[in-house]
Design a protein around this motif. Structure first.
Motif, PDB file in Angstrom:
ATOM      1  N   HIS A 160     -25.050  69.284  -3.901  1.00 38.95           N
ATOM      2  CA  HIS A 160     -25.167  69.020  -5.332  1.00 38.95           C
ATOM      3  C   HIS A 160     -26.526  69.483  -5.845  1.00 38.95           C
ATOM      4  CE1 HIS A 160     -21.419  67.009  -6.112  1.00 38.95           C
ATOM      5  NE2 HIS A 160     -21.583  66.264  -5.043  1.00 38.95           N
TER       6      HIS A 160
ATOM      7  N   THR B  69     -18.639  69.894  -9.293  1.00 36.09           N
ATOM      8  CA  THR B  69     -18.898  68.517  -9.715  1.00 36.09           C
ATOM      9  C   THR B  69     -18.206  67.557  -8.743  1.00 36.09           C
ATOM     10  OG1 THR B  69     -16.988  68.829 -11.125  1.00 36.09           O
ATOM     11  CG2 THR B  69     -19.136  68.980 -12.187  1.00 36.09           C
ATOM     12  N   ASN B  70     -18.458  66.255  -8.877  1.00 33.09           N
ATOM     13  CA  ASN B  70     -17.764  65.261  -8.055  1.00 33.09           C
ATOM     14  C   ASN B  70     -16.259  65.433  -8.236  1.00 33.09           C
ATOM     15  OD1 ASN B  70     -20.313  62.943  -8.821  1.00 33.09           O
ATOM     16  ND2 ASN B  70     -19.868  63.701  -6.799  1.00 33.09           N
ATOM     17  N   GLY B  71     -15.552  65.448  -7.110  1.00 37.04           N
ATOM     18  CA  GLY B  71     -14.090  65.530  -7.177  1.00 37.04           C
ATOM     19  C   GLY B  71     -13.558  66.932  -7.419  1.00 37.04           C
ATOM     20  N   ALA B  72     -14.421  67.948  -7.328  1.00 35.11           N
ATOM     21  CA  ALA B  72     -13.986  69.325  -7.601  1.00 35.11           C
ATOM     22  C   ALA B  72     -13.100  69.883  -6.495  1.00 35.11           C
ATOM     23  CB  ALA B  72     -15.196  70.231  -7.803  1.00 35.11           C
ATOM     24  N   GLY B  73     -13.132  69.259  -5.315  1.00 38.12           N
ATOM     25  CA  GLY B  73     -12.280  69.719  -4.222  1.00 38.12           C
ATOM     26  C   GLY B  73     -13.029  70.324  -3.040  1.00 38.12           C
ATOM     27  N   LYS B  74     -14.351  70.187  -3.028  1.00 36.21           N
ATOM     28  CA  LYS B  74     -15.167  70.815  -1.970  1.00 36.21           C
ATOM     29  C   LYS B  74     -14.843  70.251  -0.589  1.00 36.21           C
ATOM     30  CE  LYS B  74     -18.946  69.381  -3.968  1.00 36.21           C
ATOM     31  NZ  LYS B  74     -18.365  68.651  -5.122  1.00 36.21           N
ATOM     32  N   THR B  75     -14.853  68.915  -0.486  1.00 37.13           N
ATOM     33  CA  THR B  75     -14.612  68.299   0.827  1.00 37.13           C
ATOM     34  C   THR B  75     -13.191  68.596   1.295  1.00 37.13           C
ATOM     35  OG1 THR B  75     -16.217  66.573   0.361  1.00 37.13           O
ATOM     36  CG2 THR B  75     -14.609  66.096   2.077  1.00 37.13           C
ATOM     37  N   THR B  76     -12.242  68.540   0.384  1.00 37.41           N
ATOM     38  CA  THR B  76     -10.847  68.853   0.740  1.00 37.41           C
ATOM     39  C   THR B  76     -10.761  70.268   1.301  1.00 37.41           C
ATOM     40  OG1 THR B  76     -10.096  67.389  -1.030  1.00 37.41           O
ATOM     41  CG2 THR B  76      -8.496  68.978  -0.189  1.00 37.41           C
TER      42      THR B  76
ATOM     43  N   GLU C  58     -22.878  68.511   2.252  1.00 36.37           N
ATOM     44  CA  GLU C  58     -24.033  67.848   1.613  1.00 36.37           C
ATOM     45  C   GLU C  58     -25.098  67.463   2.643  1.00 36.37           C
ATOM     46  OE1 GLU C  58     -23.168  64.878  -1.277  1.00 36.37           O
ATOM     47  OE2 GLU C  58     -21.282  65.817  -1.875  1.00 36.37           O
TER      48      GLU C  58
ATOM     49  N   TYR D 128      -1.004  65.216  -6.901  1.00 35.38           N
ATOM     50  CA  TYR D 128      -2.301  65.638  -7.438  1.00 35.38           C
ATOM     51  C   TYR D 128      -2.804  66.896  -6.724  1.00 35.38           C
ATOM     52  CZ  TYR D 128      -7.120  65.418  -8.968  1.00 35.38           C
ATOM     53  OH  TYR D 128      -8.323  65.722  -9.509  1.00 35.38           O
TER      54      TYR D 128
ATOM     55  N   GLN E  80     -19.929  64.340   5.567  1.00 33.99           N
ATOM     56  CA  GLN E  80     -20.671  63.393   4.713  1.00 33.99           C
ATOM     57  C   GLN E  80     -20.819  62.049   5.404  1.00 33.99           C
ATOM     58  OE1 GLN E  80     -19.594  62.872   0.549  1.00 33.99           O
ATOM     59  NE2 GLN E  80     -19.035  65.024   0.458  1.00 33.99           N
TER      60      GLN E  80
ATOM     61  N   TYR F 186      -2.778  65.944  -2.907  1.00 35.09           N
ATOM     62  CA  TYR F 186      -2.625  64.564  -2.472  1.00 35.09           C
ATOM     63  C   TYR F 186      -1.442  64.035  -3.283  1.00 35.09           C
ATOM     64  CZ  TYR F 186      -7.315  65.103  -0.553  1.00 35.09           C
ATOM     65  OH  TYR F 186      -8.402  65.536   0.143  1.00 35.09           O
TER      66      TYR F 186
HETATM   67  P1  ATP Z   1     -17.718  65.005  -4.140  1.00 33.20           P
HETATM   68  O1  ATP Z   1     -18.717  65.974  -4.638  1.00 33.20           O
HETATM   69  O2  ATP Z   1     -17.664  63.766  -4.972  1.00 33.20           O
HETATM   70  O3  ATP Z   1     -17.809  64.735  -2.662  1.00 33.20           O
HETATM   71  P2  ATP Z   1     -15.509  66.863  -3.739  1.00 33.20           P
HETATM   72  O4  ATP Z   1     -15.708  68.104  -4.533  1.00 33.20           O
HETATM   73  O5  ATP Z   1     -15.831  66.924  -2.286  1.00 33.20           O
HETATM   74  O6  ATP Z   1     -16.258  65.645  -4.424  1.00 33.20           O
HETATM   75  P3  ATP Z   1     -12.890  65.983  -2.877  1.00 33.20           P
HETATM   76  O7  ATP Z   1     -13.410  64.842  -2.060  1.00 33.20           O
HETATM   77  O8  ATP Z   1     -12.356  67.158  -2.170  1.00 33.20           O
HETATM   78  O9  ATP Z   1     -13.973  66.458  -3.952  1.00 33.20           O
HETATM   79  O10 ATP Z   1     -11.765  65.380  -3.833  1.00 33.20           O
HETATM   80  C1  ATP Z   1     -11.027  66.214  -4.720  1.00 33.20           C
HETATM   81  C2  ATP Z   1     -10.069  65.333  -5.521  1.00 33.20           C
HETATM   82  O11 ATP Z   1      -9.056  64.825  -4.682  1.00 33.20           O
HETATM   83  C3  ATP Z   1     -10.755  64.127  -6.152  1.00 33.20           C
HETATM   84  O12 ATP Z   1     -10.196  63.925  -7.439  1.00 33.20           O
HETATM   85  C4  ATP Z   1     -10.398  62.982  -5.236  1.00 33.20           C
HETATM   86  O13 ATP Z   1     -10.297  61.767  -5.954  1.00 33.20           O
HETATM   87  C5  ATP Z   1      -9.052  63.408  -4.722  1.00 33.20           C
HETATM   88  N1  ATP Z   1      -8.843  62.903  -3.348  1.00 33.20           N
HETATM   89  C6  ATP Z   1      -9.666  63.115  -2.301  1.00 33.20           C
HETATM   90  N2  ATP Z   1      -9.167  62.512  -1.197  1.00 33.20           N
HETATM   91  C7  ATP Z   1      -8.000  61.916  -1.572  1.00 33.20           C
HETATM   92  C8  ATP Z   1      -7.014  61.148  -0.886  1.00 33.20           C
HETATM   93  N3  ATP Z   1      -7.113  60.888   0.417  1.00 33.20           N
HETATM   94  N4  ATP Z   1      -5.964  60.703  -1.623  1.00 33.20           N
HETATM   95  C9  ATP Z   1      -5.846  60.985  -2.918  1.00 33.20           C
HETATM   96  N5  ATP Z   1      -6.737  61.712  -3.640  1.00 33.20           N
HETATM   97  C10 ATP Z   1      -7.800  62.167  -2.960  1.00 33.20           C
END
Ligand code: ATP
Length: 325
Positions: free
Chosen positions: A197, A47-54, A165, A26, A93, A23
């Motif tokens: 989780h 963990t939260n923000g680990a990148g799973k959804t991405t 999730e 980042y 989600q 992103y």
């Molecule tokens: P969670 O368990 O909280 O759902 P996750 O493992 O699915 O988290 P992601 O949603 O993939 O994590 O996010 C990974 C990182 O990228 C996080 O730090 C998030 O803040 C960042 N991020 C996600 N979407 C965006 C976006 N559209 N713009 C900028 N940063 C983003």
């Protein structure tokens, strides 16, 4: 020499090779590789923000990776999104449910847009929502909304089911129902990729696991191998002298820890002993021999293999003093 104790590898439905996603500057997913064999259940944890959804969005073709390659059914999901979507059921989600519609109308709408054939009655039955078919989506409970999302994901028995999730916010009974539906789907041949989780959920459902830690793969492999890599745990309470416990420490091969017991509601005075051991059978025998020799009674004795929770809490970012990026 090939390992004859293992069945031959099945072709991967999802193949992620050295994928990175950004992103801006980042890096949310950093050089991740994973393969999900046909007919298996794979859990993506972190963990939260680990990148799973991405990563899930990339696998579904909603996002193009900055580097690396993704193949789903041997196709690039970014450039062949419709073809991949036709064979994939997805539960995100955030759902796209329409509050004003009844449950049946919502599924009728879905029937109109999905390329897969199915019957509303069948999927409602599968997710246990038949009795709610006439009510507006707005009055469904959080768990019922999740089940309606799930009904759309399993519409037409897709070959691949991607669940982000799936059981978050569900009560324990509904979670179990969801698990059994996921197992049934898998028994009928579906490949399942899910994030969660709930570590017990991943351990109970998945054949293989990838744990992401701040965008990178921290742990990956067959669930049984991942769990076997962590020592088992023997635990008990015992009233024994410090010298006797020192002797036990010398007898076992595992790492022995002890703290005073008898606090809280345990009602038992003495030491609470934990042994983390790669050789549980030998160390259980050593503990029992030691107890006999000292006339000691072992209370609350248990011996258990490592759980996914222990694997998870050994991640570098979760270890004490290493939080944050
Ligand atoms: P969670 O368990 O909280 O759902 P996750 O493992 O699915 O988290 P992601 O949603 O993939 O994590 O996010 C990974 C990182 O990228 C996080 O730090 C998030 O803040 C960042 N991020 C996600 N979407 C965006 C976006 N559209 N713009 C900028 N940063 C983003």
């Amino acid at each position: 020499m090939p390992d004859s104790s293992r069945p031959p590898a099945r072709p991967a439905v999802v193949n992620v090779r050295s994928v990175s996603c950004r992103y801006g500057d980042y890096v949310a997913v950093d050089d991740v590789s994973l393969a999900v064999p046909r007919g298996s259940i794979h859990a993506l944890l972190g963990t939260n923000g680990a990148g799973k959804t991405t990563l899930l969005e990339t696998i579904q073709g909603f996002r193009r990776p900055a580097a690396g390659s993704v193949r789903v059914f041997d196709a690039d999901p970014w450039s062949h999104r419709a073809a991949v979507a036709a064979r994939t059921g997805t539960m995100l989600q955030e759902s796209g449910l329409v509050d004003e519609m009844t449950v049946t109308d919502q599924l009728s709408l879905w029937k109109g847009v999905s390329v897969r054939e199915d019957e509303i009655g069948r999927v409602l039955e599968l997710v246990g929502l038949t009795h709610r078919r006439k009510v507006p989506v707005a009055v469904l409970s959080g768990g019922e909304r999740r089940r309606l999302d799930f009904a759309m994901a399993l519409w037409g028995d897709p070959e691949l089911v991607v669940l982000d999730e799936p059981t978050t916010g569900l009560d324990p009974q509904s979670r179990r129902t969801m698990w059994s539906i996921i197992r049934d789907l898998n028994d009928r041949g579906a490949t399942v990729l899910l994030t969660t989780h709930y570590l017990d959920e991943a351990q109970g459902l998945a054949d293989s696991v990838t744990i992401l830690d701040r965008g990178r793969v921290a742990v990956k492999g067959r669930m049984s191998d991942v769990l076997a890599a962590i020592p088992s745990r023997i635990a008990f309470e015992v009233a024994a002298s410090p010298e006797a416990l020192d002797e036990l420490d010398r007898r076992v091969s595992g790492e022995l820890g002890r703290i005073p017991a008898g606090g809280g509601d345990s009602g038992h005075a003495g030491e609470s002993v934990t042994i983390r051991t790669p050789a549980p059978q030998d160390d259980v025998a050593a503990v029992v021999d030691w107890a006999r020799a000292h006339g000691a009674r072992l209370e609350r004795f248990r011996c258990a293999p490592a759980s996914l929770e222990e694997v998870f809490f050994e991640l570098p970012s979760l270890a004490p003093g290493k939080a944050g990026r």
